[in-house]
Design an enzyme around this catalytic site. Sequence first.
Site, PDB file in Angstrom:
ATOM      1  N   GLY A 232      25.700  72.609  39.245  1.00 53.88           N
ATOM      2  CA  GLY A 232      24.348  72.599  39.789  1.00 53.88           C
ATOM      3  C   GLY A 232      24.303  73.129  41.205  1.00 53.88           C
ATOM      4  N   PRO A 233      23.112  73.380  41.734  1.00 51.75           N
ATOM      5  CG  PRO A 233      20.896  74.037  41.871  1.00 51.75           C
ATOM      6  CD  PRO A 233      21.819  73.195  41.067  1.00 51.75           C
ATOM      7  CB  THR A 236      21.686  68.869  42.715  1.00 50.62           C
ATOM      8  OG1 THR A 236      23.000  69.381  42.459  1.00 50.62           O
ATOM      9  CG2 THR A 236      20.730  70.023  42.946  1.00 50.62           C
ATOM     10  N   GLY A 237      23.521  66.259  44.090  1.00 49.59           N
ATOM     11  CA  GLY A 237      24.084  64.930  43.834  1.00 49.59           C
ATOM     12  C   GLY A 237      25.316  64.915  42.962  1.00 49.59           C
ATOM     13  CE  LYS A 238      27.609  70.517  42.563  1.00 48.34           C
ATOM     14  NZ  LYS A 238      26.383  70.772  43.327  1.00 48.34           N
ATOM     15  CB  THR A 239      29.943  64.868  45.935  1.00 47.65           C
ATOM     16  OG1 THR A 239      30.254  66.264  45.902  1.00 47.65           O
ATOM     17  CG2 THR A 239      31.117  64.121  46.527  1.00 47.65           C
ATOM     18  CG  HIS A 455      -1.737  87.615  58.179  1.00 45.44           C
ATOM     19  ND1 HIS A 455      -1.368  88.895  57.824  1.00 45.44           N
ATOM     20  CD2 HIS A 455      -0.919  86.786  57.472  1.00 45.44           C
ATOM     21  CE1 HIS A 455      -0.381  88.843  56.950  1.00 45.44           C
ATOM     22  NE2 HIS A 455      -0.074  87.566  56.722  1.00 45.44           N
ATOM     23  CD  GLU A 456      -0.561  82.643  58.411  1.00 47.40           C
ATOM     24  OE1 GLU A 456      -0.626  82.078  57.305  1.00 47.40           O
ATOM     25  OE2 GLU A 456       0.411  83.367  58.733  1.00 47.40           O
ATOM     26  CG  ASP A 530       2.686  87.780  53.392  1.00 49.77           C
ATOM     27  OD1 ASP A 530       3.248  86.689  53.194  1.00 49.77           O
ATOM     28  OD2 ASP A 530       1.846  87.957  54.293  1.00 49.77           O
TER      29      ASP A 530
END
Length: 657
Positions: A232-233, A236-239, A455-456, A530
Site C-alpha cells: 500500500g501507499p 497507510t498503516g502497514k508497520t 482568478h480564484e 490548472d
Amino acid sequence: MNKKNKGPKGFKFKIYWIYAFIFIVFLGVQFTGVDTAKETNQKEFEQRMLQTRKVDKVIVVNDKKAYVYIKEQHLSEEEFREVSKKLIGDLPNEGPHYYFEVGSFEDFKKDLKEAQKDWEKEERITLIPDTRKDVFGDILSWVLPLLFFVAIWIFIMKRMSGGAGGAGGQIFSIGKTQGKLVDKSDIKITFKDVAGLEGAKEEITEIVEFLKAPDKYTKLGGKIPRGAMLIGPPGTGKTLLAKAVAGEAKVPFFSLSGSDFVEMFVGVGASRVRDLFKQAKEKSPAIIFIDEIDAIGRARGKNAMTGSNDERENTLNQLLTEMDGFGTNSGVIVMAATNRADILDKALTRAGRFDRQIFVDLPDLIERKAIFNVHLKPIKVTKEVDVNFLARQTPGFSGADIANVCNEAALIAARKSKKGVGKQDFLDAVDRIVGGLEKKSKIISPNEKKTIAFHEAGHATVSWMLEYASPLIKVTIVPRGRSLGAAWYLPEERQLTTTQQMLDEICSAMGGRAAEELFFNKISTGALSDLEKVTKQAYAMVSIYGLSSKVGNISYYDSSGQQAGFTKPYSENRAELIDKEVSEILETQYKRAKEILKKNKSKVEKLSKQLLEKEVIFKDDLIKIFGERKWKSYDEEKLLSIDQEKKKKTNSSHSES
C-alpha cells in the site's frame, strides 16, 4: 528472582575503567616523577651553596644533570626549608635537594676543582658521575604507538560489525541477524488501536489466531500460510498493523528492515538470512516481520552491474530458499511490508512464499472517521468539533496524514493559548499541510492582487454552478507555499468516474483563466498548475480511459510498467488524432466556463470584491451570493445515515436495559 547486586540504577561497571586508571597512574609516574629536588642553576649553586661550604656531594647523571645534596646540619636553615621535607608525609628529605643542567661535564669538573683549590682536603666535596637509563620512557616509546593502533583496530571492527555482539562480538558477529526479538511487554499497540483497516485487519487477525490455535484450521486439512505481504501507499498503516500483530501474538516476533541484510561484505546478507530463520525455527511458532522488503526483493537480472557478484541478489536467493526450499520451516510465518510491489521479484510474491498479498489502501470516508476518533482521544477538543466534518475535509489523506493533522491542530491551539482545540484549528492544520505556510509578508502589487482575486473567484463560481464539480469550502488570496492564491474543495469520493464528471472538473479548473480574460481582456501565467492538471486529465480521457468517441474504446495504459518510454504504441496519425481531440475538449470546456461566468458576471464581481476586502471567504459567503447549491453530496448523506443508525442502536439498547 535474581538477587545479585547490580549496583545503582543507570550505573554499569566496565573493566576498561581499571585499565584506564592504571594507564593514567603509569603516565603520572613517568611525567611527574618521584624526585623532590628543586631546580636551580650553576651560578646560584656556586654562590649560595658551594662557597658557603654547605654541599655534601654532587652526582652528575649521564653527564647532563647535576644533583646536589645539602649537608644534614644545614637543612634546618631557613633558606633550605623548602627542600628539607619530602612531598608526601613529614619525613626528612635525604636528597637530592637541588638539580641543574650541566653544559659540559669536563668543564663543570674543572670549575668545581678551581672553586675548591684553597679548601682543606677533608672539606672538599666529591663529584660522582652516574649513568642511568630511562626505563619508563623507553617502554612508552613503543607501548603508546601500539596501544594507539590497537584502539583504532577495535573501533574499525566495531563499526564494520554494526556494533553486534557487544564487546566480544566485533567482526565475528557480522553474519548474525540484525533482527530484534520483540517482547510483548514492549509493544502496547493492539488491533483495537488500528482503525480503518478492517479488511487487512481481518486477514492479519486470522494469521495470529492460526498461531494461537492451529488445530482449529489443520483439522480440516488446511496448512499454515507461509507469508503475508502488506502492500500500500506510504502512511497507510502497514508497520502499525505489524506492531499490532506483535502486541496481540503470544509467539516470538522478529522485527527488522530490508536494509539490515545489506552490508559491504560479500555473503553477509545471505548469512544473516540463514541466522534469522535458524533463530525463528528454534523459537517456533514465530513471526518474522521484514519492513521495506523492496531493499532486497527487487526483481533479479535488472542490475546495471551485469555479470558481477550482486550481494543483494544473493541475499534474495537465500530468502527464497529459506521460505520455500527443501528445508522445513513449519511454524514460521514471514510478514513483509512495501509500497513498491511493482518492482518486487515474481518468485518472491508467488503463492507458497507470500501466500497472501494484503492491500492496505488509502482510507475512505468512513475509515477516516474511525482514524480521527483514535487520534482525537488524547487531544482536548471543543464541543464544536465534528468528526464527520473533519473526515470530509481530508479526502486522500492517509492514516499518518490524519495523525499529523491532529497533532498540528493541537500545536496551533497551544500557540494561540487556547484551552481546547477547536474546529478552526483543524482547518488551519489541514490548510498548512495541503497548501503550506501562509506568506503574508510576500509583496504583491494591487493589480496582481486584483487579478488573483478574480482568478480564484472564477474557480469558485464555475465549481458552484456545475453538478459534478467539487463544491468549494474556502478561497484565499493569501500566498501559501508556491501559490499566490488557493481554493479548497470537497471532492466526492467515487469508485467510478463518468465522462460528464471529468468534463465538469476540467471546466471548473478552467474558470480561473476564463475569469482573467473576461474581466481584464488579458491572461497571465497564474493558470500554470490548472493547465497542467487539465491537460493530463484530457489526455487520460482520450488515451487511457477510452472516453473519446473519435479515438474509440482504446487504452494505451501499461499497468505492468514494462513498456519502453521512447516509443509510442500508436501511429503518427493516431497521435495527431489524440492531440486534436484533447485540444477540442479543453477549448470546449474553456468556452463553457466563460459562458457560466458571463451569466453570473455581477456575482463574480461581488465575490472578488469580498476576496479583496477579507482575503479569505468561506462556503457561507458563497451561499449568500449564489444561493444554496442544487446538488447534495452523497458522502454527506452516507455519514448522516451511519450516525442515525448508531443512535438508533444505542437508543434501542437503553430501552431494552
